[in-house]
Structures are given as structure tokens and as C-alpha cells.
Write a protein that holds these residues in place. Structure first.
Motif, PDB file in Angstrom:
ATOM      1  N   UNK A 162      38.196  54.332  39.544  1.00  0.00           N
ATOM      2  CA  UNK A 162      38.222  53.506  40.699  1.00  0.00           C
ATOM      3  C   UNK A 162      39.356  53.880  41.616  1.00  0.00           C
ATOM      4  N   UNK A 163      40.748  54.172  41.013  1.00  0.00           N
ATOM      5  CA  UNK A 163      41.869  54.456  41.738  1.00  0.00           C
ATOM      6  C   UNK A 163      42.731  55.426  41.003  1.00  0.00           C
ATOM      7  N   UNK A 237      30.276  38.330  32.342  1.00  0.00           N
ATOM      8  CA  UNK A 237      30.957  39.071  33.465  1.00  0.00           C
ATOM      9  C   UNK A 237      30.013  39.264  34.764  1.00  0.00           C
ATOM     10  N   UNK A 238      29.030  39.752  34.495  1.00  0.00           N
ATOM     11  CA  UNK A 238      28.017  40.009  35.287  1.00  0.00           C
ATOM     12  C   UNK A 238      27.308  38.771  36.021  1.00  0.00           C
ATOM     13  N   UNK A 322      35.162  43.666  34.855  1.00  0.00           N
ATOM     14  CA  UNK A 322      36.373  43.105  34.963  1.00  0.00           C
ATOM     15  C   UNK A 322      37.198  43.488  36.375  1.00  0.00           C
ATOM     16  N   UNK A 323      37.083  44.781  36.497  1.00  0.00           N
ATOM     17  CA  UNK A 323      37.823  45.162  37.692  1.00  0.00           C
ATOM     18  C   UNK A 323      37.155  44.804  39.035  1.00  0.00           C
ATOM     19  N   UNK A 324      35.889  44.846  39.001  1.00  0.00           N
ATOM     20  CA  UNK A 324      35.091  44.484  40.067  1.00  0.00           C
ATOM     21  C   UNK A 324      35.452  43.024  40.430  1.00  0.00           C
ATOM     22  N   UNK A 686      34.650  52.460  44.622  1.00  0.00           N
ATOM     23  CA  UNK A 686      34.333  51.190  43.628  1.00  0.00           C
ATOM     24  C   UNK A 686      32.512  51.489  42.994  1.00  0.00           C
ATOM     25  N   UNK A 687      31.855  52.429  43.625  1.00  0.00           N
ATOM     26  CA  UNK A 687      30.637  52.645  42.918  1.00  0.00           C
ATOM     27  C   UNK A 687      30.820  53.545  41.843  1.00  0.00           C
ATOM     28  N   UNK A 688      30.503  53.348  40.664  1.00  0.00           N
ATOM     29  CA  UNK A 688      30.350  54.381  39.300  1.00  0.00           C
ATOM     30  C   UNK A 688      29.038  54.250  38.968  1.00  0.00           C
TER      31      UNK A 688
END
Ligand SMILES: Nc1nc2c(c(=O)[nH]1)N[C@H]1C(S)=C(S)[C@@H](COP(=O)(O)OP(=O)(O)OC[C@H]3O[C@@H](n4cnc5c(=O)[nH]c(N)nc54)[C@H](O)[C@@H]3O)O[C@H]1N2
Ligand SMILES: Nc1nc2c(c(=O)[nH]1)N[C@H]1C(S)=C(S)[C@@H](COP(=O)(O)OP(=O)(O)OC[C@H]3O[C@@H](n4cnc5c(=O)[nH]c(N)nc54)[C@H](O)[C@@H]3O)O[C@H]1N2
Ligand code: SF4
Ligand SMILES: [Mo]
Length: 837
Positions: A162-163, A237-238, A322-324, A686-688
């Protein structure tokens, strides 16, 4: 506090001893402490108000630290295993000579890459890792691991995508906080956890969301308790993310400005069947939606995921989701949101390049540095004081010197920082030698370790060096780990205590305790002010013990791998002054890159003896300080470490040596947070793809792993008021819950006819154990929990060895692991409960 009174009543000192500053070593918060030492005992202990992060706060645990310092299992002599499996005391010279010879034999016969290092598990002692790196380099090892490979590697992999570096949240200032499989009331992990939680709970304008199958102490304070079925967080989370996108609760401006690939992510989230996933995770759909709305509409929000999800099914996917959640709601880079931060010793390898240093200039300067190196090297030991002005005369300005240092330290960094994972963000993928498991953050996954040994594969690991870790107790499936250690040609354990792991080693080397030596931790993760504390010893080392930097130095000296002429040259430069030393060191390192890998040892041997107050073990922090200065010039300058050339790093190093309560080493501003993103345009990727695929498959994926034979989910290793990994070995340190009860719901207890304080047998695929129970509505039906850190071998007053409580990994199985990160399912162990006996 009563503990203080209890301790002072026995000691009754005539003159009040001074309060000395140190830190707690029981969890990664490392709260500042002040201690009075009487007759070799940590007699009185209190929080240190001067500590930049903890500001006087402590929990109940450190008051009993004398039981660590003067525990009954402390080692005071090197031990060698005899053919009949007993241990005999040997002197240090014999131990070092034999160990060096045996390490060399393994290297010569099978290759240095067959020597496996497992180190750096302690919660307060990270210097051994920096020095152990030198021994690894001396032996040419390749494989490493530690406890982080059974918790944080999945998250680290997601962060890398992500970063590129590590995030944390500003809980103190957040309007909404969310804990996912995390119980900070007991486990802490951010400064002053309990006061911060209490403040949030009582403030009407703030809210707390807790995702946890248990009504933990934290969940009891929550506004939204998402009481998921164990192991189903991915669905929960989804469902939250589905709600977010389907109800238009995202932050489109943030997404447009700061992310790449969001369209694909949002399309995937639009497809999520929220109602159906709410049903899968067992949480009311309305509650999920309400919690999501509260999170998304807050002025600031943070999240924290920990073992409840990191040691369970779908853990890497959960980290991503979580991060999304906080990315898509724009909760980053403002007070009260998530942030990236500086490191004194970066787990991410090379620090982000200072954008002001142009690539071309850098290469030109690297050539100059090489010329400087030649000049210095040509001058030799005697001519060093003449060589330095000569080097300066080649047109080396302070700023240029700093740039050279930058280039050098960039190269050095990944080699030194394996505690948190040097290759965390390396582009090149690496795999373990036998099973081909993904190496994340430089670490072989916990669950693969035994498989890398118990095989006749030609590349199998042959020797293991273990420092500050107790893998026989902490790795999954203890029985297999024991077999694996038995199958190695050589095992060396460095510890302060005769642990479960030490009891299986060929050699055991006794370390000075964390209060008998210079020590520190590299868990410095605050923002905008980040602090680092070097702790001075409170007492002399117990006779027969040595600090780890000295242990590593002795083994490396015995191996004889570093040119003594070079060491003499560097010692001569120390006498000239800090700049001369800096330039000599970095220029010599340019000429000989292998020197970089040996930074800990070389600095210990050269700069170390010249450091004040006997702080020789702090030598490696000299390099860390310079690196940090190069990576964060603005942050350091705002913290008061400024000036040309090597001065900022030098000033920081001197402050670290001087300040006993810790040093604020970077002062950032919120806008600086973007500099830490490891992408040239500072956007989040953001797309993994691998995880988006898993997300799409959730509808079809299994969400329960219990069976008729094993109908319960056992959480094997809950953090409680009186657990602290295996740092305390004396069971009497626990005020309550001495045996570490199995927690079970009232419904289940009644159904199974279990009485309060009764005993039961817990049976799993891997083993069984008897335990006392505690009946509590913290637990949902079908969910039972055992504490971590119990089941340690302990010497009773009469000399017999006893074991109190259940060692959780007698019950876990290495086969249950995350598909990507290979992390264990300690929090999801299918089990059955039977009457005891
Ligand atoms: N089933 C199950 N297993 C788990 C967990 C769980 O929840 N459930 N949790 C996992 C997690 S998150 C972690 S972090 C690991 C922890 O597991 P490990 O990292 O293996 O070990 P620790 O129990 O933290 O103990 C650290 C060791 O350092 C030693 N030590 C203390 N001070 C010093 C010192 O100054 N020098 C040296 N050389 N040694 C010292 C202690 O005596 C101890 O042996 O356990 C993991 N294992
Ligand atoms: N007192 C104390 N504090 C410690 C430590 C200690 O030994 N004792 N160890 C330190 C270390 S090394 C670490 S890594 C941290 C760990 O800190 P935490 O991760 O907070 O500790 P745990 O208690 O293992 O697990 C946290 C929560 O996960 C929940 N959980 C279990 N299963 C699930 C699930 O399927 N889904 C969800 N959402 N939650 C679940 C549990 O009910 C529990 O409340 O603590 C640190 N602090
Ligand atoms: S155990 Fe953790 S929270 Fe408690 S005093 Fe020690 S460092 Fe602080
Ligand atoms: Mo941990």
C-alpha cells in the motif's frame, strides 16, 4: 502502590537510594520507569513523569520486575550439554572457542546459509539484534526469523503493497477508534492506553468500535461491540466496506488525490452482499451499518488490528480490509487519524530518499567518497590525523560529507535492521530454502521453521543461534519444534534464564539482564513527536554474565574475520574527533562494502571504548543516529539536531547517550507525513490483486473449522493482567489467576457440567492439557480461552522443577497457517473440553 511498600518493608535501607531512570521491558510500550536499587534488588519502582511517551503512566505489571531481575532461573555461567543430556558449567573462553569452531565447521561443511538465526524476541532488548547482525555477516548466513513472523508479517506485507512502511494511529486525539482483535486495556501497545480508553469511553462526542468475539475489558467500554464469531472478521470487515461504498460514505476527494487503483477496489466492494456477510460473521447487519456510519462520518478515526485477527483465518486479507477502511474514508495524515512515522532504526531498510538530493549528484559524490576512502586508507593508522585534513582538502564540504554518509548508510541500513525485518519492503521476493515459504520482512514464517529442519532436503537448516527468544515455548506445535532442535548439528541459546529452549541447546550463554547493561528498543512509532530511549544499567552484570554486544564481539574476534589494521585505523580516527571518525568510517566503508555489514562489531571495537560512562554497547547507535539524520533532516532540525555535515546525527547521538529519560528525535508536522510514503508521487497503491481475488472468493470460502470431534474454538494465548510473554518465569509474580484459567461461557459450563474453579481437559489435534476453569460471560458459547506465557518450567524452593498452567503451544498445530504469510492460527484452535482426570 502496595508492591512498593511490600518491597521496601523487607529492604529497610538506611539512606534513601537515588531514583534511577530506566524503562519497563514487559511490552512494546516500554513505559519510562524510575527505580531505587537496594542490595541488588529493584526495590521501589514508579512511572517516570519525564518520559516523553508514557509521561509517568505504568500498568500494574512493572512493579514486580525484581522477579525478572532476580528470578530463580537466572543463568550465571556458560553451559555445555553433555552426552547424557545434562549441562556442565564451562568458562567463557572455552565456550567462545568451541562455539566459534563449531559454527565454522557448519559453514565449511554445508555453507553459512545453513546457520539459522532466531533473535530479537524480547520486548525491551533490541541491541543484540544489531550486534547479532555482525555475526551473521561474519558467518555468511541468509535466513532469519523471530516472533514477528507469527504476528506482524501479514500486515507488513500489506503495508508494503500500500505505502511501503509501517502505520500507527493517533488514538489519543481520534474521535472514533476501532480495535480489531485487539484488547489494549490489557495489552496496551500505544502510550497511556488505559487513560486514553477511559477518556474516549466517557466522552459523548467520541466513540469506540471493538471487533472481538469476547467481551474483553476494551469491548466492555465500546459503543459498538461487533461480537463476531471467531475467525470471521474478514466477512465483518467486508460488510463494513460494502456498506461504506454502497451508502456513499467514502471520501472521494482523498481517494482522488492520494490513491491509485481505487476504481478496481470500489468495484469489488460494490459487489459485497452485506446482509449475507453479516450473517456469516454473526453480527447484526444494522449494528455493522451503524458502526460503519459512525466511523465514516467522524472528523477523525483510527484502527488497530492485532493478534485476535493476525493469528487467525484470513489474517492477511483482514489486514488489507482494515487498511481500506481508513484509507477510503480519508483517515490519514491529520491529527486523530493514521500516520506513517520516522524510525531511529528503520525496519523498512533504506530510509526514504531526501528529495533534495539529486540522483546524479549522488553518484558523482559516491565517486568522490571512494577517492576520499583511498586517501584515508593510504594514510594508514599513524597518518590518520594528517589524512583527515587531506581528505577535507579534496573539496569535501560538510554538506557533501553528509550526502556521502547518506549513500553509505542507505546501503548499511537493511543489513542492520533485521529485528523488524530488513527486507520488509524489498522488491525482490525471497523464499525459504526447503518449503519455499514466502519470506516477509526478512523472516521465515513461524509455521515453516520446523519443516526447514526436519527433512533430508540438501538445503535444510543445520544450526540455530537463538537470542532473546524462547521458540520452544512460543512457536506453534512445541513437540515438533523440540524435534527440530534435536535434529540440528548445533544450537546456541543466549538468554538470561534457563528457558524451555535453553534446556534443549548444545550451548547456553548467560546474558546480563536488561537492568545490568545498556539497552534500548526500536519500537519507536510515535508521530509527530517520536522518541527514543537508551537505558543505562542500574546494576553491574551478575557475575558470570556478559552483555550481548560483548558476546558477539568475542565470537567474531575468535572467527578473526575483520582486518585488524582497519580497526586500528578507525581507533586512531576516534582520537582525532567525531568528524574524522565519521569520514574515515564511511569512506573506508565505501572502499570495502563488507564493512557495512559488520557495522555493529566494527563500531563496538573502535568507537565503543571511547564512549562516556562505559556505554560501549551504544556504539551501533552512532550509525543509527546518522541514518536517521539523513532520512529526516527537517524532523531532526525541529527537534534541535541541526547543523551542516554530520552534525545533526552527531548531536542526536550525543543526546541519546546523555538523556536518561529518552530523546525526542524527530518533530514532524502533519504535512510531513506524506514524505514517508515510499512511492515517488507519494500516493497509496490501493489495489492488491491477490487480496482482491480472495475478497471476491469470500462468498464461497469456509468460515468455520470446528468439527464434531473438536466443537470449540480455543484462543491459545490471551493477554491478561498478569501475563507478559515468558519474561517472568516465577509463577508467584501473578497476584491473581496463578494457574492461568481456561475461560469458558456460563452456557457451555452448564451444558458440560463444569463447576466454578473446576478442572477440565482441553484436547486439540496436536495435544491435550489439564487446566482450571473460570466461568465468565466474557466468552461466547463455543469459544474458550487460555492465557499466553503460562506453562513455564520453574524451580520450586525445594529444587524440583514444576510447571504451572498450560503452555499454549502444546495445543497448537503448525499446519494451520495463513495462506500468504504463513502466520499461525493461535487464536483459532479447534478443541474439545472433557472432564479432567
Ligand atoms: N500459542 C501462542 N503462541 C504465541 C503467542 C500467542 O498468543 N499464542 N504470541 C506470540 C507473540 S505475539 C510473541 S511476541 C511471542 C513471544 O515469544 P518469544 O519472542 O520467543 O519470547 P518471549 O516470551 O517474549 O521471551 C523472550 C526471551 O528473552 C529472554 N530475555 C529477557 N531479557 C533478556 C536479555 O536481556 N537478554 C537475552 N538474551 N534474553 C533475554 C527471556 O528470558 C525469554 O526467554 O510468542 C508468540 N507465541
Ligand atoms: N498483559 C500483557 N500485555 C501484553 C503482552 C502480554 O504478554 N501480556 N504481550 C505483548 C505482545 S508480544 C503482543 S503481540 C500484544 C498482543 O496484544 P493483543 O492482540 O491485544 O492480545 P490478545 O489478548 O492475544 O488478543 C486480542 C483480542 O483478540 C480477541 N480475539 C480472539 N479471537 C478473535 C477473532 O477471531 N476475531 C477478533 N476480532 N478478535 C479475536 C481476543 O478475544 C482478545 O481480546 O500484547 C502485548 N502486551
Ligand atoms: S507492561 Fe507495557 S504498559 Fe505496562 S508499564 Fe510495562 S511497558 Fe507500560
Ligand atoms: Mo507479540
Amino acid at each position: 502502590m502496595t508492591e512498593t511498600q511490600e518491597a521496601s518493608a523487607t529492604g529497610a535501607p538506611e539512606r534513601t537510594p537515588e531514583w534511577k531512570k530506566t524503562a519497563c521491558i514487559l511490552c512494546e510500550c516500554n513505559c519510562g520507569l524510575e527505580v531505587q536499587v537496594t542490595d541488588g534488588r529493584l526495590a521501589k519502582i514508579r512511572g517516570d513523569k519525564d518520559h516523553p511517551a508514557s509521561k509517568g503512566y505504568t500498568c500494574e505489571k512493572p512493579l514486580r520486575l525484581d522477579r525478572y531481575q532476580n528470578g530463580p532461573e537466572r543463568l550465571s555461567s556458560p553451559l555445555r550439554r553433555t552426552p547424557d543430556g545434562e549441562y556442565e558449567e564451562i568458562d567463557w573462553d572455552t565456550a567462545i572457542r568451541e562455539i566459534a569452531a563449531k559454527l565454522r565447521a557448519v559453514k565449511d561443511t554445508y555453507g553459512g546459509d545453513k546457520i539459522f538465526f532466531y533473535s530479537g524476541g524480547g520486548q525491551g532488548n533490541h541491541l543484540p539484534v544489531a550486534y547479532g547482525q555482525s555475526l551473521r555477516a561474519a558467518l555468511g548466513t541468509k535466513y532469519y526469523s523471530n516472533a514477528l513472523a507469527q504476528e506482524k508479517t501479514g500486515e507488513a506485507w500489506v503495508d508494503a503493497q500500500l505505502y511501503g512502511t509501517h502505520t500507527k494511529g493517533d488514538f489519543e486525539h481520534a474521535e472514533v477508534v476501532m480495535f480489531i482483535g485487539k484488547n489494549p486495556w490489557q495489552s496496551h501497545s500505544f502510550p497511556r492506553s488505559r487513560p486514553v480508553l477511559r477518556e474516549i469511553a466517557k466522552d459523548q462526542d467520541r466513540a469506540m468500535i471493538v471487533m472481538d468475539p469476547r467481551k474483553s475489558e476494551t469491548a466492555a467500554l465500546a459503543d459498538f461491540h461487533l461480537r463476531v464469531r471467531p475467525g470471521t472478521d474478514a466477512w465483518c470487515l467486508a460488510a463494513m466496506l460494502g456498506t461504506l461504498v454502497q451508502e456513499d460514505l467514502t471520501d472521494p476527494a482523498f481517494i482522488a488525490e492520494h490513491t491509485e487503483g481505487a476504481d478496481e477496489v470500489i468495484a469489488a466492494l460494490k459487489r459485497i452482499p452485506v446482509a449475507s456477510y453479516a450473517e456469516t460473521c454473526g453480527v447484526d447487519e444494522d449494528l455493522i451499518r451503524a458502526a460503519t456510519r459512525r466511523f465514516a462520518t467522524a472528523a477523525s478515526a483510527t484502527t488497530y488490528e492485532d493478534l485476535g485477527v493476525q493469528q487467525g483465518p484470513q489474517s492477511t486479507l483482514v489486514s488489507y480490509l482494515n487498511k481500506l477502511l481508513w484509507i477510503l474514508t480519508g483517515n490519514f495524515g491529520r491529527p486523530g487519524t493514521m500516520y506513517l512515522h520516522s524510525w531511529l532504526l528503520s525496519p523498512a531498510g533504506a530510509p526514504p530518499a531526501d528529495p533534495r538530493v539529486k540522483r546524479k549528484e549522488k553518484t558523482a559524490w559516491q565517486r568522490r567518497a571512494a577517492r576520499a576512502a583511498n586517501a584515508v586508507n593510504a594514510a594508514g593508522a599513524a597518518g590518520i590525523s594528517r589524512a583527515v585534513p587531506k581528505v577535507a582538502g579534496t573539496g569535501v564540504s560538510g554538506a557533501k560529507t553528509n550526502q556521502a554518509a547518506a549513500a553509505m548508510l542507505n546501503a548499511m541500513m537493511p543489513l542492520m535492521s533485521d529485528k523488524l525485518g530488513a527486507e520488509a519492503y524489498a522488491k525482490e521476493e525471497r523464499f525459504s530454502p526447503v518449503t519455499g515459504a514466502k519470506i516477509i520482512a526478512g523472516m521465515i514464517p513461524a509455521n515453516s521453521i520446523a519443516d526447514e529442519i526436519l527433512t533430508d532436503h540438501p538445503d535444510r537448516l543445520r544450526a540455530m543461534w537463538i537470542d532473546s527468544s524462547n521458540p520452544v515455548h512460543s512457536l506453534p506445535e512445541t513437540e515438533r519444534i523440540k524435534q527440530a532442535l534435536g535434529a540440528l548439528d548445533l544450537t546456541v541459546v543466549v538468554d538470561i534464564a534457563f528457558t524451555e529452549t535453553a534446556r534443549l541447546a548444545d550451548y547456553v550463554l548467560p546474558a546480563a539482564s536488561q537492568f545490568e547493561k545498556w539497552e534500548c528498543t526500536f519500537f519507536n512509532m510515535e508521530f509527530p513527536h517520536n522518541a527514543f530511549q537508551l537505558r543505562a544499567p542500574l546494576l553491574d552484570p551478575m557475575p558470570g554474565t556478559l552483555p550481548e554486544p560483548e558476546i558477539y564481539a568475542r565470537v567474531i574476534r575468535e572467527l578473526g574475520v575483520v582486518d585488524p589494521v582497519l580497526l586500528d585505523r578507525l581507533r586512531a580516527a576516534v582520537k582525532v574527533g567525531p568528524d574524522a571518525f565519521g569520514l574515515t568510517y564511511f569512506s573506508a566503508a565505501t572502499a570495502n562494502r563488507d564493512l557495512l555489514k559488520m557495522a555493529g562489531y566494527v563500531l563496538y571495537e573502535t568507537l565503543g571504548p571511547a564512549l562516556p560512562d562505559g556505554a560501549r554497547s551504544a556504539a551501533v547507535l552512532w550509525a543509527a543516529s546518522h541514518l536517521c539524520a539523513i532520512a529526516n533532516p527537517g524532523g531532526l532540525a525541529r527537534a534541535g539536531f541541526d547543523g551542516p555535515g554530520l552534525q545533526p546525527g552527531q548531536k542526536l547521538f550525543e543526546a541519546i547517550l546523555r538523556e536518561r529519560a529518552g530523546v525526542t528525535f524527530t518533530v514532524d508536522r502533519w504535512e510531513d507525513v506524506w514524505h514517508y510514503v515510499k512511492r515517488e508521487d507519494r500516493r497509496f497503491t490501493v489495489a492488491v490483486p491477490a487480496l482482491l481475488e480472495k475478497l471476491d472468493d469470500l462468498g464461497e470460502a469456509p468460515s468455520s473449522w470446528t468439527t464434531d470431534e473438536f466443537p470449540f474454538v480455543l484462543m491459545a494465548g490471551e493477554r491478561r493482567s498478569f501475563t507478559a510473554n515468558t519474561i517472568f518465569r516465577d509463577p508467584d509474580w501473578r497476584r491473581r489467576d496463578r494457574e492461568g484459567a481456561l475461560r469458558i461461557s456460563p452456557d457451555d459450563a452448564e451444558r458440560l457440567g463444569i463447576a466454578a474453579d473446576g478442572r477440565v481437559q482441553v484436547v486439540t489435534e496436536a495435544g491435550s492439557a489439564e487446566t482450571v476453569v473460570e466461568i465468565t460471560d466474557m466468552m461466547s458459547p463455543g469459544h474458550v480461552s487460555l492465557p499466553n506465557g503460562l506453562g513455564l518450567d520453574h524451580r520450586e524452593a525445594d529444587g524440583t522443577i514444576a510447571r504451572v498452567g498450560v503452555a499454549p503451544n502444546d495445543l497448537t498445530s503448525a499446519a494451520r497457517r495463513d495462506w500468504l504469510a504463513g502466520t499461525p492460527w493461535h487464536k483459532y484452535v479447534p478443541a474439545r473440553i472433557e472432564p479432567a482426570g
